[in-house]
Structure formats: structure tokens, C-alpha cells
Design a protein around this motif. Sequence first.
Motif, PDB file in Angstrom:
ATOM      1  N   GLU A 204      11.989   3.342   7.454  1.00  0.00           N
ATOM      2  CA  GLU A 204      12.699   2.557   8.468  1.00  0.00           C
ATOM      3  C   GLU A 204      11.777   1.550   9.156  1.00  0.00           C
ATOM      4  OE1 GLU A 204      14.805   3.368  12.823  1.00  0.00           O
ATOM      5  OE2 GLU A 204      14.585   5.011  11.378  1.00  0.00           O
ATOM      6  N   HIS A 205      10.517   1.936   9.362  1.00  0.00           N
ATOM      7  CA  HIS A 205       9.602   1.109  10.139  1.00  0.00           C
ATOM      8  C   HIS A 205       8.633   0.279   9.296  1.00  0.00           C
ATOM      9  CE1 HIS A 205      10.958   3.905  13.291  1.00  0.00           C
ATOM     10  NE2 HIS A 205      10.638   2.953  14.132  1.00  0.00           N
ATOM     11  N   LEU A 206       8.575   0.520   8.004  1.00  0.00           N
ATOM     12  CA  LEU A 206       7.676  -0.213   7.133  1.00  0.00           C
ATOM     13  C   LEU A 206       8.479  -1.212   6.285  1.00  0.00           C
ATOM     14  CD1 LEU A 206       5.323   2.699   5.996  1.00  0.00           C
ATOM     15  CD2 LEU A 206       4.838   0.928   7.693  1.00  0.00           C
ATOM     16  N   PRO A 207       7.823  -2.213   5.710  1.00  0.00           N
ATOM     17  CA  PRO A 207       8.557  -3.211   4.923  1.00  0.00           C
ATOM     18  C   PRO A 207       9.346  -2.584   3.784  1.00  0.00           C
ATOM     19  CG  PRO A 207       6.314  -3.955   5.359  1.00  0.00           C
ATOM     20  CD  PRO A 207       6.389  -2.527   5.823  1.00  0.00           C
ATOM     21  N   ALA A 208      10.467  -3.210   3.454  1.00  0.00           N
ATOM     22  CA  ALA A 208      11.287  -2.723   2.346  1.00  0.00           C
ATOM     23  C   ALA A 208      10.448  -2.653   1.078  1.00  0.00           C
ATOM     24  CB  ALA A 208      12.481  -3.646   2.136  1.00  0.00           C
ATOM     25  N   GLY A 209      10.606  -1.561   0.343  1.00  0.00           N
ATOM     26  CA  GLY A 209       9.869  -1.388  -0.891  1.00  0.00           C
ATOM     27  C   GLY A 209       8.543  -0.665  -0.755  1.00  0.00           C
ATOM     28  N   THR A 210       8.146  -0.324   0.479  1.00  0.00           N
ATOM     29  CA  THR A 210       6.874   0.378   0.681  1.00  0.00           C
ATOM     30  C   THR A 210       6.972   1.804   0.149  1.00  0.00           C
ATOM     31  OG1 THR A 210       6.377  -0.906   2.675  1.00  0.00           O
ATOM     32  CG2 THR A 210       5.169   1.150   2.370  1.00  0.00           C
ATOM     33  N   PRO A 211       6.065   2.202  -0.732  1.00  0.00           N
ATOM     34  CA  PRO A 211       6.070   3.591  -1.213  1.00  0.00           C
ATOM     35  C   PRO A 211       5.509   4.526  -0.143  1.00  0.00           C
ATOM     36  CG  PRO A 211       4.236   2.396  -2.191  1.00  0.00           C
ATOM     37  CD  PRO A 211       5.013   1.393  -1.380  1.00  0.00           C
TER      38      PRO A 211
ATOM     39  N   LYS B  33      11.823   6.783  -1.557  1.00  0.00           N
ATOM     40  CA  LYS B  33      12.605   6.211  -2.654  1.00  0.00           C
ATOM     41  C   LYS B  33      11.810   5.247  -3.530  1.00  0.00           C
ATOM     42  CE  LYS B  33      15.806   4.604   0.104  1.00  0.00           C
ATOM     43  NZ  LYS B  33      15.524   5.193   1.429  1.00  0.00           N
ATOM     44  N   GLU B  34      10.752   4.641  -2.994  1.00  0.00           N
ATOM     45  CA  GLU B  34      10.055   3.576  -3.717  1.00  0.00           C
ATOM     46  C   GLU B  34       8.783   4.032  -4.425  1.00  0.00           C
ATOM     47  OE1 GLU B  34      11.447   0.734  -4.063  1.00  0.00           O
ATOM     48  OE2 GLU B  34      13.082   1.117  -2.645  1.00  0.00           O
ATOM     49  N   VAL B  35       8.537   5.310  -4.433  1.00  0.00           N
ATOM     50  CA  VAL B  35       7.305   5.821  -5.051  1.00  0.00           C
ATOM     51  C   VAL B  35       7.419   5.758  -6.574  1.00  0.00           C
ATOM     52  CG1 VAL B  35       5.953   7.912  -5.429  1.00  0.00           C
ATOM     53  CG2 VAL B  35       6.605   7.244  -3.124  1.00  0.00           C
ATOM     54  N   LYS B  36       6.373   5.222  -7.213  1.00  0.00           N
ATOM     55  CA  LYS B  36       6.308   5.113  -8.665  1.00  0.00           C
ATOM     56  C   LYS B  36       5.306   6.123  -9.219  1.00  0.00           C
ATOM     57  CE  LYS B  36       9.015   1.474  -8.625  1.00  0.00           C
ATOM     58  NZ  LYS B  36       9.254   1.336  -7.166  1.00  0.00           N
ATOM     59  N   ALA B  37       5.218   6.169 -10.537  1.00  0.00           N
ATOM     60  CA  ALA B  37       4.345   7.137 -11.201  1.00  0.00           C
ATOM     61  C   ALA B  37       2.892   6.984 -10.763  1.00  0.00           C
ATOM     62  CB  ALA B  37       4.455   6.987 -12.719  1.00  0.00           C
TER      63      ALA B  37
ATOM     64  N   GLN C  68       0.832  -1.202   0.000  1.00  0.00           N
ATOM     65  CA  GLN C  68       0.000   0.000   0.000  1.00  0.00           C
ATOM     66  C   GLN C  68       0.874   1.263   0.000  1.00  0.00           C
ATOM     67  OE1 GLN C  68      -0.406  -2.587   2.067  1.00  0.00           O
ATOM     68  NE2 GLN C  68      -2.563  -2.978   2.525  1.00  0.00           N
ATOM     69  N   PHE C  69       0.319   2.318  -0.551  1.00  0.00           N
ATOM     70  CA  PHE C  69       0.954   3.629  -0.531  1.00  0.00           C
ATOM     71  C   PHE C  69       0.620   4.277   0.812  1.00  0.00           C
ATOM     72  CE2 PHE C  69       0.636   8.189  -2.330  1.00  0.00           C
ATOM     73  CZ  PHE C  69       1.946   8.468  -1.972  1.00  0.00           C
ATOM     74  N   VAL C  70       1.648   4.692   1.550  1.00  0.00           N
ATOM     75  CA  VAL C  70       1.466   5.247   2.888  1.00  0.00           C
ATOM     76  C   VAL C  70       2.038   6.653   2.925  1.00  0.00           C
ATOM     77  CG1 VAL C  70       1.913   4.931   5.358  1.00  0.00           C
ATOM     78  CG2 VAL C  70       1.707   2.916   3.864  1.00  0.00           C
ATOM     79  N   PHE C  71       1.234   7.589   3.397  1.00  0.00           N
ATOM     80  CA  PHE C  71       1.807   8.918   3.618  1.00  0.00           C
ATOM     81  C   PHE C  71       1.291   9.508   4.920  1.00  0.00           C
ATOM     82  CE2 PHE C  71      -1.971  10.152   1.095  1.00  0.00           C
ATOM     83  CZ  PHE C  71      -2.432  11.295   1.756  1.00  0.00           C
ATOM     84  N   THR C  72       2.078  10.422   5.465  1.00  0.00           N
ATOM     85  CA  THR C  72       1.727  11.068   6.721  1.00  0.00           C
ATOM     86  C   THR C  72       1.531  12.554   6.520  1.00  0.00           C
ATOM     87  OG1 THR C  72       2.383  11.442   9.037  1.00  0.00           O
ATOM     88  CG2 THR C  72       4.138  11.428   7.399  1.00  0.00           C
TER      89      THR C  72
END
Length: 269
Positions: free
Chosen positions: A108-115, A138-142, A92-96
Amino acid sequence: MNKQTILFLGAGRMAEAIISGLLARKQDHLEEIIVTNRSNAERLQELRGKYGVTATHDWKAQVAKADTIVLAMKPGQVRESLLELGPLVDGQFVFTVAAGIGTGLMEEHLPAGTPVAWVMPNTAAKVGASVSLYTYGKEVKAAHKEVLEMILDGIGIYEECTEEQIHQLTAVTGSAPAFLYRFAEVLETAAKEFGVSEEQARRMIVGMVYGSALMLKDGPAPAVLRDQVTTPGGATAAGLRVMEEREFPALMKEAVAATNLRAKEMAKE
């Protein structure tokens, strides 16, 4: 872009402002909005009644169905929430929208590759007039950028910045509305002291602020507009002279610095 199911972890003023703006302007892009908090059932019922959203305390059961997750709690609660959320996230895409919380802490706290992304809106999101600053991990895509820009477009205007710029500009776009409201509050009090009613004072000050904002939006630079109002040696000049004597620019810079410092402190607490 597929219709989005958006899960809000947090049901405070900022969550409501974003929800209100999205439902008013981006309804066609939404599958479902789910909102949750830890203990305030009355608040959840209020939001469900006002906006027709899904409201629940069992947020963990909702993570799997969400496309986008918004961390809308206080900065000091983000770390704990990330620790709980981490094992449940699967792409899932997570933002704060919490002040002082950059993308590094989330990654740091979410699984590797999480956008992930960090967004700093303001409460004018509720009327579609937020100024939102944002930065991506770093992992956010278009596809994730398309989703975030859809959300931000629904609540106002937006500017992509570096993470450090957002840290420094938090006070300018996020907290400064409170500075403006305090300014308006003082002017209302001054107006009432001259014998007008509270309702008259409110109309006067709101009209002045609104008209001035329109001039700023469509006109020249603030300094030029200020000079257009100010006759050398006149009444406005006398008022501005007092502001300069009391070091108004330095006062505002101190307010910005204090806001930014406290935001960073809160993120560490």
C-alpha cells in the motif's frame, strides 16, 4: 544470484542477529551490509566495530545502492518508515521482520510493482538456529525468492506460510523462546535454592534444555518423550500432575493468544 547489498533500516537485536548469521554463513553471497538507525550513534559504532558493516544515519542516501532492504524497526515505526522510503524505492526487494506487519501494508505504501515479503525470525538467528516464517507479496519473482531463501538459510530453518498463519504463529516461533528462557530462569532459581552455585545451576539447566531439544529434534513426538521420562505413580508424574492441576496447557494457550493480540495492536499503533 548476484552478490547482495543489503540495507537494514534499524539496528536492534533482530537486525544484529540476522547480520551475525549472514556474515558467519553466507559471506560469499554478500557485497555489502549497510545498517542504520535514526539517532543512536553509539549503537551503530558498536555494530561497525563488531561486524565490519557500513554504518550510517543517512539511510536515504543508501537506498539507491541497495538490492534488498530490511525493515528491522519496531512495528509502530514501520508505517512512518514506509512513507519515507516509498519515494526512494525503485525495484528493490523490501521485507520486514516486524511483528504484525503483513505484505498488504507494505504494498500500500510502496510504489506499484515493488516486491515485498514479511518474515518472522527469532533471535536464535544470531547462532544460525532461527525458525523463520515468511510470506511473499504479489510482485515477488523467482529471483527475489532465491535472495530471501539465501538470507533465511543463513540464519536457520524456514517455513513458508500464509499471512494469516504468520499472524497466529508469531507467538509460537517468534516469542516462545522468551517463554522457554523464563522456564529456564525459574528452574535455575529452584536449583540455587538447593545450595548449588549460580554457575552450577546454569550448567545444569542449559545442559538439560540442550539435551531435551536434541531428543525432540531427532526423536518421537513430545508426548512420547514425556512418557519415556514418566513412571506411573513416580516422582516425575507427581510434578506433571501439579502442572495439569494448575492448567499449564491453558496457561500456554493464553500466553500465545495475548502475544498475538498485542502484536496486532502494535502494528496499528
